[in-house]
Design a protein around this motif. Structure first.
Motif, short mmCIF file in Angstrom:
data_model
loop_
_atom_site.label_atom_id
_atom_site.label_comp_id
_atom_site.label_asym_id
_atom_site.label_seq_id
_atom_site.Cartn_x
_atom_site.Cartn_y
_atom_site.Cartn_z
N ASP A 26 0.99 -1.34 0.14
CA ASP A 26 -0.55 -0.13 -0.16
C ASP A 26 1.08 1.45 0.11
OD1 ASP A 26 -1.60 1.74 0.39
OD2 ASP A 26 -2.36 1.45 2.59
N ILE A 27 1.09 1.97 -1.11
CA ILE A 27 1.26 3.02 -1.24
C ILE A 27 1.68 4.09 -0.12
CG2 ILE A 27 2.05 5.37 -2.43
CD1 ILE A 27 1.07 3.97 -4.69
N ALA A 28 0.47 3.99 1.16
CA ALA A 28 0.33 5.31 1.92
C ALA A 28 1.20 4.48 2.78
CB ALA A 28 -1.25 5.03 2.40
N ALA A 29 1.23 2.82 2.77
CA ALA A 29 2.27 2.41 4.09
C ALA A 29 3.98 2.74 4.01
CB ALA A 29 1.73 0.84 4.31
N GLY A 30 4.60 3.11 3.17
CA GLY A 30 5.39 3.09 2.42
C GLY A 30 6.25 4.21 3.80
N LEU A 31 7.28 3.65 4.36
CA LEU A 31 8.70 4.37 5.05
C LEU A 31 8.93 6.02 4.48
CD1 LEU A 31 9.94 1.24 6.56
CD2 LEU A 31 7.74 2.92 7.56
N GLU A 32 8.63 6.75 5.14
CA GLU A 32 9.54 7.87 4.54
C GLU A 32 11.07 7.70 5.42
OE1 GLU A 32 9.77 11.16 7.52
OE2 GLU A 32 7.62 10.01 9.17
N PRO A 33 11.94 8.67 5.08
CA PRO A 33 13.24 8.63 4.67
C PRO A 33 13.96 8.33 6.23
CG PRO A 33 12.28 9.95 2.71
CD PRO A 33 11.85 9.50 3.78
#
Length: 504
Positions: A26-33
């Motif tokens: 899920d794109i929204a679950a992607g971790l930020e840097p």
């Protein structure tokens, strides 16, 4: 146990490495840097088997471009519960991870700190998909008021920008054509070497569990244009360039040998930085003397060879920076290595993935793992810009017998070899000799225009365009069996004031 007369609290050693690859369903679950950075650092500490982050005195964060934060290095330090005296977020540069590891090692050698971390991360895959899909990411708010770092066009002449030769994908081909001509290769032979080299990178990436792309490719699959592998700028297809659309983070944890032993880090985990070198070219590539070699690259690689008895074959493992084929092709020749060399322990910026400035953090991680398994000496060579900034670092399984050298610039040596630089002009006529060239393509493989770098009859340098409808000149440039470098044609001025070149 290594035998050394140096005080153990002044011997820097890498004790932990960590990586994370994020492939969210899920794109929204992607971790930020920042989350990727934090996890990579935690994994590096876990890899060391010791609790060292509580004494973190030096933190370097590699520049990232997929998201913008205010003071990301301070935010990361807070997440780690640390307050390092040296806390730094650096400028753009593919060589920077190697430089930061080297500088951290020198800090430990000077006694300024006893625990250091170098880390970097990108989340460009998620950021790109979210932007395209109109998805709001639940990340730390994007810092719109923080200035974007200067890149590419900011350092180049107006004519280079106008003709589109101000980005890596269009500048590196100028080195590609100049070097291959200098080495006496036909374009066909040069392309074959690039394909074989990149196929080796792909094979290594296919065996690296942290690679973004785990697929082997034959040399022909890499160099042959297809709808999926389109030409971008001659001679580079999509499979010959870096892939920045990845989500990954990497970290390297260093300490002193004394602290490592006090923390009971096993001896077979220790990898020592024993020395390195750095130098750079002018950022404006048009004020360099030529494009068939890089004096800073030569000086850096010769300096690191001096650390291993002057012989590039002494390295059991090497990582040659691989944004475009010309870079490792130049480097392996300077190192005295043959075309069958394995130039990577990581997999390369096309296949492993290119988290922009921080690929070499992952290369350092892979090198440490490689040296722990087998071999004694490893070379990490990174570069940034357009063959601009260069840094080499030698890692060893054996403790150094000499203190880490503090002044590691070989800029003077690089500059000493620089020849006369031709004046750049935007007005010229008469005959022009091709110094280098590329052809820029549109999205579906049609020619946008060609660009030649010329020497005029008065030995000045100029850039000239070849219009897409000048099929005769384009055919001359794209002849696979004879390089156009060195050929002479006519310089004319187009209606818009831009110089154009026509094959003689």
């Amino acid at each position: 146990m290594p035998i050394t007369s140096l005080p153990e609290d002044r011997i820097p050693v890498i004790v932990g490495v960590g990586e994370i690859v994020d492939r969210p369903k899920d794109i929204a679950a992607g971790l930020e840097p920042l989350a990727l950075l934090q996890e990579a650092v935690r994994r590096a500490e876990a890899d060391s088997g010791a609790k060292l982050l509580g004494e973190l005195g030096s933190l370097d964060v590699v520049n990232f471009l997929s998201w913008r934060y205010r003071d990301p290095e301070k935010q990361l330090a807070a997440r780690l519960g640390a307050n390092p005296a040296h806390c730094y977020y650096g400028p753009v540069g593919g060589e920077s991870p190697i430089r930061y590891i080297h500088e951290a090692a020198k800090r430990i050698a000077r006694g300024e700190c006893s625990v250091a971390v170098v880390c970097g991360a990108e989340a460009q895959s998620t950021a790109t998909k979210a932007e395209r899909g109109g998805i709001a990411l639940p990340w730390t708010p994007f810092a719109h008021d923080v200035e974007e770092p200067k890149r590419g066009a900011a350092f180049q002449k107006a004519m280079a920008v106008k003709l589109g030769v101000f980005r890596p994908i269009t500048v590196y081909p100028l080195y590609e054509s100049a070097t291959s001509a200098h080495w006496g290769q036909t374009p066909r032979e040069a392309l074959a070497e690039s394909g074989a080299l990149w196929s080796t990178y792909a094979r290594v990436a296919s065996e690296n569990e942290n690679s973004w792309l785990k697929k082997r490719f034959t040399p022909d699959e890499i160099t042959t244009p297809t709808p999926e592998n389109r030409l971008i700028a001659w001679p580079y297809t999509k499979l010959m360039v870096a892939n920045p659309t990845v989500n990954m983070g990497g970290a390297v944890l260093l300490t002193s040998l004394a602290k490592a032993r006090a923390a009971a880090v096993p001896e077979d985990r220790l990898v020592y930085p024993i020395g390195g070198a750095s130098a750079e070219e002018p950022r404006d590539y048009l004020v360099r003397d030529q494009f068939f070699e890089s004096h800073p690259q030569n000086a850096v690689l010769k300096a690191v060879m001096d650390l291993v008895e002057g012989d590039g074959k002494k390295f059991d493992a090497i990582e040659l920076y691989s944004c475009f084929p010309c870079v490792p092709k130049m480097a392996r020749r300077t190192l005295g290595l043959g075309p069958d060399v394995q130039p990577t322990v990581t997999g390369g910026l096309t296949f492993f993935g290119a988290p922009l400035n921080t690929y070499m953090t992952h290369a350092a991680v892979a090198m440490v793992r490689s040296l722990r398994e087998r071999g004694k000496l490893g070379l990490l060579y990174g570069q940034g810009g357009f063959v601009t900034k260069h840094h080499g670092l030698v890692l060893s399984r054996e403790a150094p017998k000499q203190a880490l050298q503090q002044d590691t610039s070989v800029q003077a040596e690089a500059d000493r070899n620089r020849r006369k630089v031709p004046d750049f002009v935007t007005e010229a006529s008469g005959k022009g000799k091709v110094e280098s060239f590329t052809v820029i393509y549109k999205g579906k493989g049609e020619v946008e225009h060609g660009v030649v770098m010329l020497r005029t009859e008065t030995d000045q340098r100029a850039l000239a365009r070849i219009p897409a409808n000048d099929t005769a000149t384009l055919k001359h440039l794209l002849n696979m069996d004879r390089t156009p470098v060195g050929s002479v044609g006519d310089i004319v001025t187009a209606d818009d004031g831009v110089l154009e070149w026509r094959a003689g």
